[in-house]
Design a protein around this motif. Structure first.
Motif, PDB file in Angstrom:
ATOM      1  N   ARG A  72       0.855  -1.199   0.000  1.00 47.19           N
ATOM      2  CA  ARG A  72       0.000   0.000   0.000  1.00 47.19           C
ATOM      3  C   ARG A  72       0.889   1.247   0.000  1.00 47.19           C
ATOM      4  O   ARG A  72       0.543   2.265   0.586  1.00 47.19           O
ATOM      5  CB  ARG A  72      -0.947  -0.030   1.196  1.00 47.19           C
ATOM      6  N   THR A 125     -10.727  -5.209  -6.884  1.00 49.32           N
ATOM      7  CA  THR A 125     -11.006  -5.151  -5.451  1.00 49.32           C
ATOM      8  C   THR A 125     -12.123  -6.123  -5.114  1.00 49.32           C
ATOM      9  O   THR A 125     -13.099  -6.243  -5.878  1.00 49.32           O
ATOM     10  CB  THR A 125     -11.414  -3.744  -4.934  1.00 49.32           C
ATOM     11  N   ILE A 126     -11.963  -6.799  -3.975  1.00 45.98           N
ATOM     12  CA  ILE A 126     -13.058  -7.683  -3.546  1.00 45.98           C
ATOM     13  C   ILE A 126     -14.255  -6.838  -3.128  1.00 45.98           C
ATOM     14  O   ILE A 126     -15.366  -7.322  -3.077  1.00 45.98           O
ATOM     15  CB  ILE A 126     -12.645  -8.612  -2.368  1.00 45.98           C
ATOM     16  N   ASP A 127     -14.017  -5.552  -2.811  1.00 48.15           N
ATOM     17  CA  ASP A 127     -15.091  -4.709  -2.267  1.00 48.15           C
ATOM     18  C   ASP A 127     -16.123  -4.285  -3.326  1.00 48.15           C
ATOM     19  O   ASP A 127     -17.217  -3.855  -2.980  1.00 48.15           O
ATOM     20  CB  ASP A 127     -14.496  -3.435  -1.633  1.00 48.15           C
ATOM     21  N   MET A 169     -16.012  -8.492   4.951  1.00 44.40           N
ATOM     22  CA  MET A 169     -15.243  -7.307   4.530  1.00 44.40           C
ATOM     23  C   MET A 169     -16.059  -6.431   3.571  1.00 44.40           C
ATOM     24  O   MET A 169     -17.238  -6.671   3.355  1.00 44.40           O
ATOM     25  CB  MET A 169     -13.940  -7.743   3.871  1.00 44.40           C
ATOM     26  N   GLY A 170     -15.379  -5.443   2.988  1.00 37.70           N
ATOM     27  CA  GLY A 170     -16.056  -4.593   2.003  1.00 37.70           C
ATOM     28  C   GLY A 170     -15.803  -3.111   2.198  1.00 37.70           C
ATOM     29  O   GLY A 170     -16.329  -2.283   1.477  1.00 37.70           O
ATOM     30  N   ARG A 171     -15.046  -2.814   3.260  1.00 43.33           N
ATOM     31  CA  ARG A 171     -14.728  -1.423   3.596  1.00 43.33           C
ATOM     32  C   ARG A 171     -16.004  -0.580   3.734  1.00 43.33           C
ATOM     33  O   ARG A 171     -16.884  -0.990   4.451  1.00 43.33           O
ATOM     34  CB  ARG A 171     -13.784  -0.843   2.553  1.00 43.33           C
ATOM     35  N   GLU A 222     -18.171  -4.961   7.599  1.00 40.82           N
ATOM     36  CA  GLU A 222     -17.217  -4.384   8.570  1.00 40.82           C
ATOM     37  C   GLU A 222     -17.364  -2.859   8.713  1.00 40.82           C
ATOM     38  O   GLU A 222     -17.046  -2.295   9.757  1.00 40.82           O
ATOM     39  CB  GLU A 222     -15.780  -4.728   8.168  1.00 40.82           C
ATOM     40  N   HIS A 272      -9.622 -12.186   6.212  1.00 40.64           N
ATOM     41  CA  HIS A 272      -8.838 -12.329   4.980  1.00 40.64           C
ATOM     42  C   HIS A 272      -9.094 -13.628   4.229  1.00 40.64           C
ATOM     43  O   HIS A 272      -8.636 -13.773   3.087  1.00 40.64           O
ATOM     44  CB  HIS A 272      -7.349 -12.173   5.289  1.00 40.64           C
ATOM     45  N   ARG A 275     -10.315 -13.100   0.898  1.00 39.24           N
ATOM     46  CA  ARG A 275      -9.417 -12.577  -0.138  1.00 39.24           C
ATOM     47  C   ARG A 275      -8.438 -13.620  -0.662  1.00 39.24           C
ATOM     48  O   ARG A 275      -7.719 -13.380  -1.628  1.00 39.24           O
ATOM     49  CB  ARG A 275      -8.627 -11.409   0.453  1.00 39.24           C
TER      50      ARG A 275
END
Ligand code: F6P
Length: 342
Positions: A72, A125-127, A169-171, A222, A272, A275
């Motif tokens: 990142r 992105t998985i999101d 997840m997913g932000r 999340e 995780h 992912r």
């Protein structure tokens, strides 16, 4: 031979290796050699690269993660890093760079395009929270994993007559929660787009139990937060792109549900696992289509563009467009999920 560079940045996701393979294979057909830049923008700053040929990408299609590694790292965070990245780009003799990433990686790509680098973006992105594309690869795999977990939680919740809260997840977008919740038959789905009304959640659970059910599955994203209260985070420290580490809403919710309904409650944080591992067939196909299209964009000198899925067509959009706003859950879809609540 003209040279392509490729890097993968941000959180990894299933489908990155199919993109790398497609870029190398299509590039080879079009007369490009390809160099892989290690660990996202960090590799460009440090000139950490490896040659990619047909042999190197053989057998990587079903592999999760990214053979190039990721980070990142944000070159715009440290004085001198942008200059180092530009310098490495020149020294490597790249005709173009293909940047595979989410809003952060592509945001950097967009800035570097404005500084004169030839860059094409590939969204991942998985999101699934990137605007300007209907879907990103990685999302389908994450949804399938989360759905399988919800199925597994169902059988144990049912046997023990418990409530189980599954945190996914997913932000700041509830795509994984909504898709996996619908697919897994969740009794309530809570997403960041709609603040949680804990009284309403408990009422729905009680109503369900009043009609004879002795267990319930609650899926919570999340990034979801209570109507009264702030976002639950694991740590306040921000990463290089200004993100907090989310997580913990499941536990907070589980405690309140148990307190307010009196039903025994357990919490499972999928984390995780969503992912990792091999991409689904859908994600392999989408990653492959994106990779091939990215090389075509380079060939056509369409820099500053990002490949995108619109309907069933692969198109290209401006990087500017792609990083403009977060794509949140479609409320028509959430209304369908709500039919099955309680
Ligand atoms: O953006 C992908 C994602 O998996 C989010 O869903 C999650 O909040 C975050 O990355 C986790 O990041 P890390 O891998 O740094 O823990």
């Amino acid at each position: 031979m003209a040279k392509l560079g490729i890097l993968t940045g941000g959180g990894d996701c299933p489908g990155l290796n199919p993109v790398i393979r497609a870029v190398v294979r299509k590039g080879f057909l079009e007369g490009y050699s390809t160099v892989g830049i290690k660990n996202g923008w960090k590799g460009l700053i440090e000139n950490d690269v490896e040659e990619l040929d047909l042999k190197k990408v053989s057998g990587i299609l079903p592999k999760g993660g990214t053979i190039l590694g990721t980070s990142r790292t944000n070159p715009y965070k440290k004085e001198g890093d942008v200059a180092k990245a530009k310098d490495a780009y020149k020294k490597l003799g790249l005709s173009a760079l293909i940047a595979v990433g989410g809003e952060d990686t592509l945001g950097v790509a967009n800035k570097l395009v404005k500084e004169g680098l030839n860059i094409v973006g590939v969204p991942k992105t998985i999101d699934n929270d990137l605007s300007a594309t209907d879907y990103t690869f990685g999302f389908d795999t994450a949804v399938n994993i989360a759905t399988e977990c919800i199925d597994r939680l169902h059988t144990t919740a049912e046997s023990h007559h418990r409530i189980i809260v599954a945190e996914v997840m997913g932000r700041h977008a509830g795509w994984i929660a909504t898709f996996a919740g619908i697919a897994g038959g969740a009794d309530i789905i809570l997403i960041p787009e709609i603040p949680i009304d804990i009284e309403e959640v408990c009422e729905l659970i009680k109503k369900r139990h009043a009609r004879g059910k002795t267990f319930s599955i609650v899926v919570v994203a999340e990034g979801a937060q209570f109507k009264q209260g702030s976002m639950v985070v694991q740590e306040e420290k921000l990463d290089a792109f200004g993100h907090v580490r989310l997580g913990g809403i499941g536990e907070a919710l589980g405690q309140l549900i148990e307190q307010k309904t009196g039903f025994e409650t357990r919490v499972s944080v999928l984390g995780h696992i969503q992912r990792g591992g091999s991409p689904t067939a859908n994600d392999r196909v989408l990653g492959t289509r994106f990779g091939v299209k990215a090389v075509e964009l380079v060939k056509d000198k369409k820099f500053g563009r990002m490949v995108s899925l619109r309907g069933n067509k692969i198109v290209d959009v401006a990087l500017d467009e792609a990083v403009k706003e977060l794509k949140t859950v479609d409320m028509d879809l959430y209304d369908i999920a709500k039919v099955f609540f309680g």
